[in-house]
Design an enzyme around this catalytic site. Sequence first.
Site, PDB file in Angstrom:
ATOM      1  N   GLY A  13       1.032  -1.195   0.034  1.00 24.08           N
ATOM      2  CA  GLY A  13       0.049   0.063   0.083  1.00 24.08           C
ATOM      3  C   GLY A  13       0.737   1.243  -0.131  1.00 24.08           C
ATOM      4  O   GLY A  13       0.357   2.252  -0.734  1.00 24.08           O
TER       5      GLY A  13
ATOM      6  N   ARG B  24       1.270   4.136  -3.059  1.00 22.39           N
ATOM      7  CA  ARG B  24       0.869   5.373  -2.623  1.00 22.39           C
ATOM      8  C   ARG B  24       2.081   6.378  -3.207  1.00 22.39           C
ATOM      9  O   ARG B  24       1.776   7.639  -3.898  1.00 22.39           O
ATOM     10  CB  ARG B  24       0.856   5.612  -1.330  1.00 22.39           C
ATOM     11  CG  ARG B  24       0.266   7.313  -1.012  1.00 22.39           C
ATOM     12  CD  ARG B  24      -0.128   7.460   0.611  1.00 22.39           C
ATOM     13  NE  ARG B  24       1.170   7.288   1.629  1.00 22.39           N
ATOM     14  CZ  ARG B  24       2.002   7.890   1.832  1.00 22.39           C
ATOM     15  NH1 ARG B  24       1.984   9.517   1.158  1.00 22.39           N
ATOM     16  NH2 ARG B  24       3.192   7.814   2.549  1.00 22.39           N
TER      17      ARG B  24
ATOM     18  N   TYR C 130       4.872 -19.823   7.981  1.00 20.30           N
ATOM     19  CA  TYR C 130       5.943 -19.258   7.221  1.00 20.30           C
ATOM     20  C   TYR C 130       5.816 -19.442   5.843  1.00 20.30           C
ATOM     21  O   TYR C 130       5.793 -18.658   5.103  1.00 20.30           O
ATOM     22  CB  TYR C 130       7.289 -19.749   7.649  1.00 20.30           C
ATOM     23  CG  TYR C 130       8.477 -19.277   7.242  1.00 20.30           C
ATOM     24  CD1 TYR C 130       8.868 -17.810   7.607  1.00 20.30           C
ATOM     25  CD2 TYR C 130       9.216 -19.544   6.181  1.00 20.30           C
ATOM     26  CE1 TYR C 130       9.958 -17.260   6.938  1.00 20.30           C
ATOM     27  CE2 TYR C 130      10.471 -19.202   5.848  1.00 20.30           C
ATOM     28  CZ  TYR C 130      10.816 -18.069   6.085  1.00 20.30           C
ATOM     29  OH  TYR C 130      11.764 -17.372   5.422  1.00 20.30           O
TER      30      TYR C 130
ATOM     31  N   ARG D 196      19.192 -22.128  13.844  1.00 19.79           N
ATOM     32  CA  ARG D 196      19.459 -22.600  12.344  1.00 19.79           C
ATOM     33  C   ARG D 196      20.863 -23.453  12.462  1.00 19.79           C
ATOM     34  O   ARG D 196      21.736 -23.122  13.053  1.00 19.79           O
ATOM     35  CB  ARG D 196      19.695 -21.130  11.474  1.00 19.79           C
ATOM     36  CG  ARG D 196      18.255 -20.986  11.077  1.00 19.79           C
ATOM     37  CD  ARG D 196      18.128 -19.773  10.007  1.00 19.79           C
ATOM     38  NE  ARG D 196      18.438 -18.406  10.671  1.00 19.79           N
ATOM     39  CZ  ARG D 196      18.172 -17.431   9.846  1.00 19.79           C
ATOM     40  NH1 ARG D 196      17.841 -17.365   8.447  1.00 19.79           N
ATOM     41  NH2 ARG D 196      18.185 -16.005  10.474  1.00 19.79           N
TER      42      ARG D 196
END
Length: 314
Positions: A104, A108, A147, A188
């Site tokens: 958005g 704009r 995810y 990770r």
Amino acid sequence: MHLRKRALVTGGAGFLGSFLCERLLAEGCDVICVDNFYTGTKRNIVHLLQNPYFELIRHDITFPLYLEVDEIYNLACPASPIHYQNDPVQTTKVNVHGSINMLGLAKRIRARILQASTSEVYGDPTVHPQTEAYWGNVNCIGKRSCYDEGKRCAETLFFDYHRQHKISIRVVRIFNTYGPRMHPNDGRVVSNFIIQALKNQDITVFGEGAQTRSFCFVDDLIDGLIRMMNAPDDFSGPVNIGNPNEFSILELANKVIELTGSTSNIVYLPLPEDDPLQRQPNITLAKERLGWEPKTQLEEGLARTIEYFKNHVL
Ligand code: NAD
Ligand code: UDP
């Protein structure tokens, strides 16, 4: 009239975002870093705070944001399975509401916007290596779904804003990336193994360690993101960015033990739910359209990451 290109980096205090902010500043951009510090830290960007062309805004992108910039890199989203499964509803929100807010904003102010998507959109792939044309094999109700499906929906939103509102988009599917500033406790595999090896603790291989990943060093990845942002407007992606050299997790464990000279033993723990068996990017498209391919191979990248963890984490 703005002489410097103004770039917004959401998730700019995270692992990848902090390197991206650095690179954009080095290339002469005015950089706004937006982060709510969910998984990122001020430590990652503290060295940038004195730079007059760098601004830090604490903000959660699931709420609207009003700024004036030329480019938006949308990286805000926890990336490690432990972090994104900690608050799965928020993970979907940041990908869906967060993307809508950033799209958005782009609409704009007519800014170009790049989405940090992921190889997880391919799920547990039945096509190997993965090309961008493959639609993926994703469980929509599992623990990774917040995810995987969140990122898939974000891609849909990007392409719909492009078709419907004619905004300039770029979608990059990032494959496993590692390097300095990885969060030491996010579970990770590369950071886990390095920390375990440096402490001479057991190396925790999940399953039999036969599952594969292809690991990309952070500098190469950042180069790919910037090239994609600057690509001609007829190329929105999605494009795979990753290192196609594939290793089993057991091979990675042995490489880390060798490079650290550790006395650690390997232990085998249960494989997490929906853990993909194999993952390797086909990067033909990135080579052809962006002239991009990774330059740092695993041993060199691991050595640099090990140095960082030795000096900054332990
Ligand atoms: P990271 O967790 O280190 O960074 C994510 C950043 O986003 C953090 O600084 C976090 O605080 C911020 N953030 C999270 N929610 C936010 C919100 N609602 N509003 C504002 N900021 C928010 O992870 P990373 O490895 O740097 O990943 C960056 C991006 O790249 C993510 O979108 C991730 O999905 C994607 N990606 C990363 C990898 C990888 O291997 N590192 C692979 C595929 C995709
Ligand atoms: N893994 C492992 N031991 C660990 C952490 C991860 O064997 O201590 C495995 C994990 O099961 C997966 C691979 O390493 O198969 C990569 O995991 P990571 O969380 O780094 O990323 P992703 O699964 O999202 O690719």
